[in-house]
Design a protein around this motif. Structure first.
Motif, PDB file in Angstrom:
ATOM      1  N   GLU A  19       0.761  -1.156   0.038  1.00 37.39           N
ATOM      2  CA  GLU A  19      -0.213  -0.035   0.018  1.00 37.39           C
ATOM      3  C   GLU A  19       0.839   1.246   0.097  1.00 37.39           C
ATOM      4  O   GLU A  19       1.844   1.102   0.417  1.00 37.39           O
ATOM      5  N   THR A  20       0.454   2.119  -0.596  1.00 38.70           N
ATOM      6  CA  THR A  20       1.011   3.643  -0.803  1.00 38.70           C
ATOM      7  C   THR A  20       0.489   4.595   0.238  1.00 38.70           C
ATOM      8  O   THR A  20      -0.657   4.552   0.472  1.00 38.70           O
ATOM      9  N   ALA A  21       1.124   5.551   0.756  1.00 43.36           N
ATOM     10  CA  ALA A  21       0.776   6.397   1.646  1.00 43.36           C
ATOM     11  C   ALA A  21       1.062   7.933   1.403  1.00 43.36           C
ATOM     12  O   ALA A  21       2.326   8.135   0.946  1.00 43.36           O
ATOM     13  N   VAL A  22       0.350   9.046   1.650  1.00 46.73           N
ATOM     14  CA  VAL A  22       0.723  10.365   1.544  1.00 46.73           C
ATOM     15  C   VAL A  22       1.074  10.724   2.926  1.00 46.73           C
ATOM     16  O   VAL A  22       0.107  10.628   3.649  1.00 46.73           O
ATOM     17  N   LEU A  23       1.741  11.598   3.279  1.00 43.15           N
ATOM     18  CA  LEU A  23       2.180  12.222   4.495  1.00 43.15           C
ATOM     19  C   LEU A  23       1.821  13.527   4.516  1.00 43.15           C
ATOM     20  O   LEU A  23       2.246  14.364   3.496  1.00 43.15           O
ATOM     21  N   VAL A  24       1.048  14.004   5.742  1.00 47.94           N
ATOM     22  CA  VAL A  24       0.914  15.559   5.873  1.00 47.94           C
ATOM     23  C   VAL A  24       1.322  16.101   7.015  1.00 47.94           C
ATOM     24  O   VAL A  24       0.966  15.515   7.978  1.00 47.94           O
ATOM     25  N   ALA A  25       1.769  17.283   7.136  1.00 43.22           N
ATOM     26  CA  ALA A  25       2.275  17.956   8.424  1.00 43.22           C
ATOM     27  C   ALA A  25       2.176  19.365   8.249  1.00 43.22           C
ATOM     28  O   ALA A  25       2.283  19.887   7.216  1.00 43.22           O
ATOM     29  N   LEU A  40       8.768  14.344   9.764  1.00 41.59           N
ATOM     30  CA  LEU A  40       8.147  13.445   8.792  1.00 41.59           C
ATOM     31  C   LEU A  40       8.741  12.427   8.460  1.00 41.59           C
ATOM     32  O   LEU A  40       8.202  11.118   7.757  1.00 41.59           O
ATOM     33  N   ASP A  41      10.197  12.337   8.546  1.00 43.72           N
ATOM     34  CA  ASP A  41      11.157  11.163   8.425  1.00 43.72           C
ATOM     35  C   ASP A  41      10.750  10.015   9.331  1.00 43.72           C
ATOM     36  O   ASP A  41      10.561   9.016   8.881  1.00 43.72           O
ATOM     37  N   GLU A  42      10.334  10.695  10.588  1.00 43.14           N
ATOM     38  CA  GLU A  42      10.036   9.646  11.675  1.00 43.14           C
ATOM     39  C   GLU A  42       8.480   9.078  11.374  1.00 43.14           C
ATOM     40  O   GLU A  42       8.082   7.789  11.489  1.00 43.14           O
ATOM     41  N   LEU A  43       7.717  10.000  10.849  1.00 41.94           N
ATOM     42  CA  LEU A  43       6.352   9.274  10.241  1.00 41.94           C
ATOM     43  C   LEU A  43       6.604   8.562   9.140  1.00 41.94           C
ATOM     44  O   LEU A  43       5.389   7.602   9.166  1.00 41.94           O
ATOM     45  N   ALA A  44       7.427   8.757   8.133  1.00 41.73           N
ATOM     46  CA  ALA A  44       7.608   7.828   7.001  1.00 41.73           C
ATOM     47  C   ALA A  44       8.113   6.302   7.782  1.00 41.73           C
ATOM     48  O   ALA A  44       7.560   5.275   7.245  1.00 41.73           O
ATOM     49  N   PHE A  45       8.885   6.388   8.617  1.00 41.71           N
ATOM     50  CA  PHE A  45       9.251   5.058   9.353  1.00 41.71           C
ATOM     51  C   PHE A  45       8.268   4.379  10.067  1.00 41.71           C
ATOM     52  O   PHE A  45       8.193   3.194   9.943  1.00 41.71           O
ATOM     53  N   LEU A  46       7.450   5.152  10.658  1.00 39.29           N
ATOM     54  CA  LEU A  46       6.280   4.746  11.443  1.00 39.29           C
ATOM     55  C   LEU A  46       5.153   3.822  10.264  1.00 39.29           C
ATOM     56  O   LEU A  46       4.854   2.751  10.442  1.00 39.29           O
ATOM     57  N   THR A  47       5.257   4.696   9.159  1.00 39.19           N
ATOM     58  CA  THR A  47       4.221   4.147   8.201  1.00 39.19           C
ATOM     59  C   THR A  47       4.821   2.668   7.418  1.00 39.19           C
ATOM     60  O   THR A  47       3.935   1.717   7.200  1.00 39.19           O
ATOM     61  N   GLU A  48       6.246   2.854   7.246  1.00 41.66           N
ATOM     62  CA  GLU A  48       6.764   1.532   6.859  1.00 41.66           C
ATOM     63  C   GLU A  48       6.730   0.506   7.742  1.00 41.66           C
ATOM     64  O   GLU A  48       6.427  -0.684   7.591  1.00 41.66           O
ATOM     65  N   THR A  49       6.768   0.800   9.236  1.00 40.74           N
ATOM     66  CA  THR A  49       6.666  -0.306  10.101  1.00 40.74           C
ATOM     67  C   THR A  49       5.272  -0.822   9.912  1.00 40.74           C
ATOM     68  O   THR A  49       5.106  -2.124  10.131  1.00 40.74           O
ATOM     69  N   LEU A  50       4.231  -0.061   9.687  1.00 48.31           N
ATOM     70  CA  LEU A  50       2.917  -0.729   9.652  1.00 48.31           C
ATOM     71  C   LEU A  50       2.744  -1.438   8.301  1.00 48.31           C
ATOM     72  O   LEU A  50       1.859  -2.179   8.263  1.00 48.31           O
ATOM     73  N   HIS A  56       4.838  10.463  -0.975  1.00 49.46           N
ATOM     74  CA  HIS A  56       4.989  12.066  -0.973  1.00 49.46           C
ATOM     75  C   HIS A  56       4.835  12.588   0.250  1.00 49.46           C
ATOM     76  O   HIS A  56       3.947  11.916   1.135  1.00 49.46           O
ATOM     77  N   ARG A  57       5.061  13.865   0.232  1.00 49.01           N
ATOM     78  CA  ARG A  57       4.832  14.528   1.629  1.00 49.01           C
ATOM     79  C   ARG A  57       4.285  16.008   1.211  1.00 49.01           C
ATOM     80  O   ARG A  57       4.828  16.685   0.424  1.00 49.01           O
ATOM     81  N   PHE A  58       3.398  16.392   2.141  1.00 46.12           N
ATOM     82  CA  PHE A  58       2.825  17.614   1.957  1.00 46.12           C
ATOM     83  C   PHE A  58       2.942  18.330   3.277  1.00 46.12           C
ATOM     84  O   PHE A  58       2.703  17.822   4.358  1.00 46.12           O
ATOM     85  N   THR A  59       3.505  19.609   3.089  1.00 49.75           N
ATOM     86  CA  THR A  59       3.433  20.392   4.231  1.00 49.75           C
ATOM     87  C   THR A  59       2.606  21.790   4.039  1.00 49.75           C
ATOM     88  O   THR A  59       2.533  22.230   3.069  1.00 49.75           O
ATOM     89  N   GLN A  60       2.259  22.346   5.199  1.00 53.25           N
ATOM     90  CA  GLN A  60       1.459  23.621   5.119  1.00 53.25           C
ATOM     91  C   GLN A  60       1.627  24.361   6.225  1.00 53.25           C
ATOM     92  O   GLN A  60       1.527  24.062   7.436  1.00 53.25           O
TER      93      GLN A  60
END
Length: 421
Positions: A19-25, A40-50, A56-60
């Motif tokens: 599965e693919t995921a988009v990260l938002v912060a 977001l690096d940590e969030l990507a690692f968490l997503t990979e662990t799942l 892709h990453r989005f920031t605002q």
């Protein structure tokens, strides 16, 4: 094509796609883009662990989250367009979403929506091994999800199936689902109370022996160090939350026995429900005589991670315990070179490297504690003897408080303490 090649090709063709995921912060006031990039690096690692891959990453930049869409309508349209074009499976937000935000985002994006807490809860559920840990995580997860059920919710359907389930229940089923969840919460609480009573009895039986608990941010190498100290078959992986269950083993150093426990790693913004549910497991820390704070010195934000752990320990009321600071993964960290070595290095090498002054760090933490910090590599076994020496001295101090007239030939039966909790 050989028989083996045909079999391998068939396995590849039939294997489920990742599965693919988009990260938002959000970038809040007083936060830099570099800080959010690390988050977001940590969030990507968490997503990979799942089990999913962040594509892709989005920031605002916003002072506070939009009450409806979290990111604002303009950024939401941008995220939606990307998801539709690249057919992403899920979107993961680095902060917690309110029930109304979760509902609006799922209705708008038409895919699974995770916030940080739900992501961590699902990882814990996947990682939990013992009956106690599974019950604790399930309870925390149900409590978190109850107010967040929407028309498209799929989270409970993934209870045992990882991240592969899509679709969801209809509006008519939500009230029924809520009743079912409330009943499950009641049953899980009753089950947990019974397990905790057994745990209290077990911990009472450990009186008379020094207890040492290893603490630290997730993925800093606690389990690797535990494995090295006890020679036990303990899971140690390069993944966040590789250890969810608390593991207790008997260790003897300089003829003094003690109990060493490996506890769940801390993390930034650890879900409140999870902390509440894991109170009995975290009792290993609260009731410990000595803490071993393991730090990944190779991580660029290791000082921030130390602050997160210390804050969590203070909230638990365990911040004033004797603590041995163990800076791990020295083999991966760039140690500050000597003046002679600097002279031999080119300017480019010096500018590109992120050096750590081990001596300065040691002096700094030596001022904060009576116990000298130690620098090791658990993976390589570097300076483990020095750590054992410091730990043995601290254990002996505590042991002599319990047994002032301790004899070296004293024989005690500690076999009951070597089981996994």
């Amino acid at each position: 094509m050989s028989k083996y090649s045909r079999k391998l090709k068939k396995l590849i063709e039939t294997a489920p796609e990742q599965e693919t995921a988009v990260l938002v912060a959000l970038i809040h006031q007083h936060e830099t883009e570099e800080m959010v990039s690390e988050h977001l690096d940590e969030l990507a690692f968490l997503t990979e662990t799942l089990g999913a891959k962040a594509i892709h990453r989005f920031t605002q930049r916003m002072e506070k989250p939009d009450p409806r869409t979290f990111v604002g309508s303009g950024k939401l349209e941008e995220i939606k367009a990307y998801i539709e074009y690249f057919d992403a499976d899920m979107v993961v937000f680095d902060e917690d979403l309110s029930p109304s935000q979760m509902k609006i985002l799922e209705n708008e994006l038409k895919i699974k929506v995770y916030d940080r807490s739900l992501l961590i809860l699902d990882i814990f559920l996947k990682r939990a091994q013992t009956a106690q840990a599974k019950t604790q995580v399930e309870l925390a997860r149900f409590q978190y999800l109850l107010p967040r059920l929407t028309r498209m919710w799929t989270h409970l359907e993934r209870q045992r199936g990882g991240t592969s389930t899509r679709g969801g229940a209809g509006e008519k089923e939500i009230e029924t689902d809520k009743r079912d969840i409330r009943q499950k919460i009641t049953l899980l609480k009753e089950k947990l109370q019974k397990i905790e009573k057994q745990g209290i009895t077990q911990r009472k039986s450990r009186k008379g022996i020094v207890r040492v608990a290893m603490v630290g941010y997730t993925n800093v190498g606690k389990s690797t160090l535990m494995k090295l100290m006890t020679k036990a078959d303990i899971l140690a992986e390069n993944k966040l939350f590789a250890t969810v269950d608390s593991t207790v083993r008997k260790v003897v150093l300089d003829q003094v026995p003690f109990l060493l426990s490996d506890t769940v790693g801390f993390i930034r913004k650890l879900p409140t429900h999870l902390i509440e549910s894991f109170k009995s497991t975290l009792a290993e820390i609260e009731e410990a005589d000595i803490l071993v704070h393991v730090v990944d010195i190779s991580h660029p934000a290791f000082e921030d991670q130390i602050a997160v752990v210390n804050q969590t320990l203070n909230e638990m009321g365990a911040g004033d315990k004797p603590t041995i600071m163990v800076f791990n993964k020295t083999d991966l960290a760039a140690k500050m070179p000597s003046e002679e070595e600097l002279m031999l290095m080119s300017e480019i090498e010096v500018e590109d490297a992120s050096f750590i002054d081990f001596e300065k760090l040691e002096r700094s933490y030596a001022k904060k504690s009576e116990i000298t910090p130690v620098f090791i590599s658990a993976e390589k076994g570097t300076d483990i003897d020095k750590f054992r020496e410091i730990l043995a001295a601290e254990v002996k101090k505590c042991h002599l408080k319990i047994y002032p007239h301790y004899l070296e030939d004293e024989v005690l039966d500690f076999s009951q303490f070597s089981e996994k909790n």
